[in-house]
Write a protein that holds these residues in place. Structure first.
Motif, short mmCIF file in Angstrom:
data_model
loop_
_atom_site.label_atom_id
_atom_site.label_comp_id
_atom_site.label_asym_id
_atom_site.label_seq_id
_atom_site.Cartn_x
_atom_site.Cartn_y
_atom_site.Cartn_z
N LEU A 46 3.60 70.46 4.32
CA LEU A 46 3.31 71.48 3.31
C LEU A 46 3.39 72.88 3.92
N GLN A 79 1.47 65.24 6.60
CA GLN A 79 1.61 65.82 5.26
C GLN A 79 1.16 67.28 5.26
N ILE A 80 0.13 67.58 6.03
CA ILE A 80 -0.34 68.96 6.12
C ILE A 80 0.74 69.83 6.75
N ALA A 131 -4.65 72.47 4.33
CA ALA A 131 -5.75 71.52 4.34
C ALA A 131 -6.54 71.57 3.03
N LEU A 132 -6.53 72.73 2.38
CA LEU A 132 -7.29 72.87 1.13
C LEU A 132 -6.45 72.49 -0.08
N LEU A 133 -5.14 72.64 0.04
CA LEU A 133 -4.27 72.40 -1.13
C LEU A 133 -4.01 70.91 -1.33
N LEU A 134 -4.09 70.15 -0.24
CA LEU A 134 -3.78 68.72 -0.35
C LEU A 134 -5.06 67.94 -0.63
N PRO A 135 -4.91 66.77 -1.28
CA PRO A 135 -6.12 66.00 -1.57
C PRO A 135 -6.74 65.45 -0.30
N LEU A 136 -8.00 65.06 -0.41
CA LEU A 136 -8.73 64.43 0.67
C LEU A 136 -7.90 63.26 1.20
N GLY A 137 -7.81 63.15 2.50
CA GLY A 137 -7.13 61.98 3.05
C GLY A 137 -5.67 62.21 3.36
N ALA A 138 -5.17 63.42 3.08
CA ALA A 138 -3.78 63.70 3.45
C ALA A 138 -3.68 63.67 4.97
N SER A 139 -2.56 63.13 5.46
CA SER A 139 -2.42 62.97 6.90
C SER A 139 -2.00 64.29 7.54
N ALA A 140 -2.08 64.33 8.88
CA ALA A 140 -1.68 65.53 9.61
C ALA A 140 -0.21 65.87 9.34
N TRP A 144 -14.60 59.29 -2.57
CA TRP A 144 -13.20 58.90 -2.59
C TRP A 144 -12.83 58.53 -4.02
N ALA A 197 -5.03 67.96 -7.25
CA ALA A 197 -5.85 66.76 -7.08
C ALA A 197 -7.27 67.03 -7.55
N ARG A 219 1.75 67.85 -4.55
CA ARG A 219 0.53 67.92 -3.75
C ARG A 219 -0.17 66.56 -3.67
N ALA A 223 0.45 62.15 -1.17
CA ALA A 223 -0.28 61.27 -0.25
C ALA A 223 -0.80 60.02 -0.94
N ILE A 270 -10.40 70.03 10.17
CA ILE A 270 -9.13 69.31 10.14
C ILE A 270 -8.10 69.91 11.09
N VAL A 315 -7.37 62.49 10.28
CA VAL A 315 -7.69 63.90 10.55
C VAL A 315 -9.18 64.22 10.40
N TYR A 316 -9.90 63.37 9.63
CA TYR A 316 -11.33 63.63 9.41
C TYR A 316 -12.21 62.99 10.48
#
Lengths: 506, 306
Positions: free
Chosen positions: B50, B46-47, B35-44, A412, A53, A130, A133, A397, A429-430
């Motif tokens: 992975l 999805q984490i 958390a670092l491999l997935l894009p911003l906004g991935a849900s818990a 974004w 990404a 990856r 989402a 997170i 999560v954020y």
């Protein structure tokens, strides 16, 4: 004659050395008008567009090699690419009409079936893409005819077209027998000529490209992790484009006469994120006091030489859909801050911690120093914790243990309020705010695709965030760059670095 | 001798296994890569998904046993970031590191040996003072600063060499010189003090009294004895350089293993960290073994003791 022979000997040595030195004295990447070199901060990790990404590195390079339905132009507007036309048939159905005659270099057609195969691939759990989402809401992909594809979403997804500008298509048949992580089969303007991991990746114009012939025959992406070295490479004429230049270097680059540097507002908002779960951050007056206590304009002038813009009490910049033009920043007013602090009833000796991921944001470490000292000026006890970005993300997170405050930059990629604001919605999560009213507004915003309705809803949501001082809103991080005198490049606020946005200077 | 070698190899294997184990557990402490491999906004969810896909949701001991089992078959797993075998990713970067360390060691040792000898033999003269000042400066100068200065002067102002990157001899010059400055300073200082010690020994006086040529004395009586600690130091520096010189590699955009491992640590790419550290540990052990054998060549007493 021993003296003569000695002189002759040294002359010979000197000539030999010179002959050896000559090829060295030419610039390393001998550049003709038809080639361009772009410096990147990080190297390309994977060549599989569904496994990354990272817009500023992997995806920027891959956008030269693989086709996408849409592209984001330098003015941040969407422009047609493989899709000549895209429309919303209804709230949950998108229709794309594709260009005719598009093919990959191996002859495979880039048609509706290929689009479907790619969208199915990223959604396939077994593939573990990856970027899955981004396509979570996609429920069905239908091939209407070879040049028309329809995508159904489980609920309205207004930013879907924007998201597609980061989605690149692999050749389905080829992918069955090749590993896209390390091999490529071009369907775009360029094809990979050489890939030296960690050093550079060289692209050559794809002779079989179905679209317009690109301006450059050769494109080099060079990895130069250190900013000082990146600027040096630009000044030495080895590279044509660098980004992430500290604002303090801009003048020096311009004075050199070899290149031109400047900054534009990026889509990344810098803020002091507040953890409302930790004492005393649940106190509204206290949070407002923080907003009054920090001199945003001063930071912009002193650290960024005026090359940044103070945020208008929201995390959206004017480029975002849903930006609220009516909000104004909290003015710098230490007296008002002190008064609010007193009214808040918070014990000033409460230790406060500000976290900042080290060397992550442009001059972010310096900004944090200023913030801490300004908070100390109104009588607060502040400690700075500099931590590694990975550890910071983990804390935020996974461990869900953000300090009371954290200096952070948010952007974004679809440049839409939905997404950007969602990071503050309850359950995300954020999120460290947990405001039910805000969450409700975002749900409403997502339930419709009517732009006017959405704008009204996001105006309300951003106002709530500002009134509640959910964060300390700082400034838009400047997108800084340096361009050689050989080429032109339209600066942009997002992270794309692409040769097809550049041209040879006449 | 064979018995000695076998013991050494066994010790080496245990050392590598120890390193592998420590690295395995330390990487698990530094956090969660998903958390670092997935894009911003991935849900818990999805984490978590992975993490499950990467096998990181299983009990630590189970992960460890699987890992050691795979390592014995030469499999260090797939890199999380690169999507390719981790060892392959590391080995790809090895030639660049080898090239740079070899050049730096050769250059540094040659200059260091000459400078150290001059300083010892010309003790009390201007020559010694100059050598010692430069050696001190060389050791004290931060590599980062020196690197940037060399780039600005030789690459930007003079345009003689490229500012960075990899590929030709001209790319190698600046990073090799930068590293060699440190190497030669260390060697010059150590060699000088050793030479001065040895020169005071009785056997040197005896050799002089026997009327041997000064060159013979220096090479056979002084040099060989003064070299033992220097060889150890060269070995240690070589090991360090082969592990990648992170700062030099970063400043000169040199695609070596040091930078790769730092990148892997930042991204929490466990397989690459493990493969990289395992390889470096192995190289270190090999070098140690080589030094042990070299001692024997320099000093017959050490050879006989085995």
């Amino acid at each position: 004659m021993p003296l003569m022979s000695r002189t002759a000997f040294f002359a010979g040595v000197a000539a030999g050395a010179l002959a050896f030195a000559l090829p060295l004295s030419a610039p390393a990447s001998a550049q003709d008008a038809k080639s361009v070199t772009i410096a990147m901060r990080v190297s390309v990790n994977t060549l599989d567009p569904h496994m990354t990404a990272s817009v500023g590195s992997d995806l920027s390079v891959l956008s030269h090699i693989y086709p996408s339905l849409l592209l984001r132009a330098p003015d941040l507007k969407l422009q047609p690419a493989l899709a000549k036309k895209w429309t919303m048939v209804d709230d949950v159905t998108w229709r794309f009409e594709l260009a005719e005659g598009a093919t990959f270099a191996n002859g495979e057609k880039i048609d509706a079936a290929a689009v479907k195969w790619n969208l199915d691939r990223v959604r396939d759990k077994a593939v573990g893409a990856r970027i899955a989402a981004w396509f979570e809401l996609v429920s069905d992909v239908r091939v209407v005819d070879p040049l028309t594809v329809e995508v159904k979403t489980s609920s309205p997804y207004p930013a879907f077209a924007d998201q597609l500008s980061m989605f690149f298509l692999l050749p389905p048949e080829w992918a069955k027998t090749h590993n896209p992580a390390s091999e490529t089969m071009s369907g775009g303007p360029y094809t990979v000529a050489e890939n030296v991991p960690g050093d550079h990746i060289t692209l050559k114009a794809n002779p079989d490209y179905w679209g317009e012939k690109p301006a450059f025959d050769t494109v080099n992406f060079r990895t130069i992790p250190e900013i000082g070295s990146r600027v040096a490479a630009l000044m030495a004429g080895e590279v044509d484009l660098v980004t992430g230049v500290p604002t303090t270097e801009i003048e020096r680059i311009n004075a050199s006469g070899n290149a031109h540097a400047d900054a534009v507002d990026s889509t990344r908002s810098m803020l002091v994120k507040i953890n409302h779960q930790k004492n005393p951050m649940e106190n509204l007056k206290f949070r407002q006091a923080l907003n009054y206590a920090i001199d945003k304009e001063g930071i912009v002038q002193s650290i960024f030489d005026g090359k940044a813009t103070v945020s208008n009490c929201q995390i959206l910049s004017p480029d975002y859909f849903g930006y609220n033009p009516d909000l104004k920043p909290y003015p710098y007013d230490p007296d008002k801050a002190a008064q609010l602090l007193e009214e808040s009833g918070v014990d000033l000796s409460t230790p406060l911690e500000v976290e900042v991921p080290v060397s992550t944001y442009l001059q972010g470490d310096e900004v944090t120093q200023i913030i801490a000292s300004q908070l100390q000026e109104i009588g607060l006890t502040v400690k700075i914790s500099e931590i590694d970005f990975g550890a910071f993300m983990n804390k935020q997170i996974k461990a869900r243990d953000l300090a009371q405050m954290a200096v952070q930059g948010l952007a974004w990629p679809t440049i839409d309020a939905d997404g950007m604001l969602t990071m503050f919605a309850p359950g995300n999560v954020y999120d460290y705010w947990n405001n039910a009213d805000f969450g409700k507004l975002l749900d409403e915003g997502r339930a419709t695709t009517d732009p006017e309705k959405r704008k009204t809803i996001y105006a309300e949501a951003t106002k709530l965030m500002c009134d509640q001082a959910a964060s300390v809103f700082l400034y838009q991080q400047p997108a800084t760059f340096g361009v050689s005198n050989k080429v032109t490049w339209q600066p942009r606020g997002d992270d794309w670095v692409r040769a097809f946005d550049m041209s040879v200077k006449e | 001798m064979i018995r000695y070698l076998l013991t050494k190899i066994l010790e080496a294997l245990i050392a590598v296994w120890g390193v592998l184990t420590i690295v395995f557990f330390v990487t698990r402490i530094i956090g969660d890569p998903a958390a670092l491999l997935l894009p911003l906004g991935a849900s818990a969810e999805q984490i978590d998904a992975l993490n499950a896909q990467l096998g990181l949701d299983r009990p630590l001991i189970e992960q460890y046993i699987t890992y050691i089992g795979q390592v014995f078959q030469g499999d260090f797993g797939q890199s999380f970031q690169f999507g390719r075998p981790a060892m392959q990713v590391v080995l790809e970067r090895m030639p660049a590191t080898l090239e740079l360390s070899t050049a730096a060691i050769i250059l540094g040792t040659l200059i260091g040996a000459v400078a150290g000898s001059i300083a010892a033999l010309k003790k009390g003269t201007m020559a010694e003072l100059i050598v010692m000042i430069f050696a001190l400066l060389g050791q004290a100068t931060p590599v980062f600063w020196l690197g940037i200065m060399l780039i600005l002067f030789f690459a930007v102002d003079l345009g003689w060499v490229p500012t960075g990157g990899y590929g030709t001899i001209s790319h190698l010059i600046l990073p090799a010189v930068t590293l060699a400055v440190f190497v030669c300073s260390s060697i010059a200082r150590l060699l000088r003090s050793n030479l001065l010690d040895v020169l005071k020994e009785d056997y040197v006086r005896t050799a002089r009294a026997k009327g041997l040529m000064p060159r013979t004395i220096f090479i056979w009586h002084v040099g060989r004895n003064a070299l033992i600690p220097v060889v150890t130091m060269i070995g240690i520096i070589t090991g360090e350089l082969l592990g990648g010189s992170v700062v030099t590699e970063t400043v000169f955009a040199w695609p070596g293993v040091g930078r790769l491992i730092i990148q892997a640590i930042e991204a929490k790419d466990f397989p690459v960290i493990q493969a990289g550290v395992a390889l470096i540990a192995f190289i270190f052990v090999l070098i140690n073994l080589a030094i042990d054998l070299l001692y024997g060549l320099l000093d017959p007493r050490i050879r006989e003791r085995r």
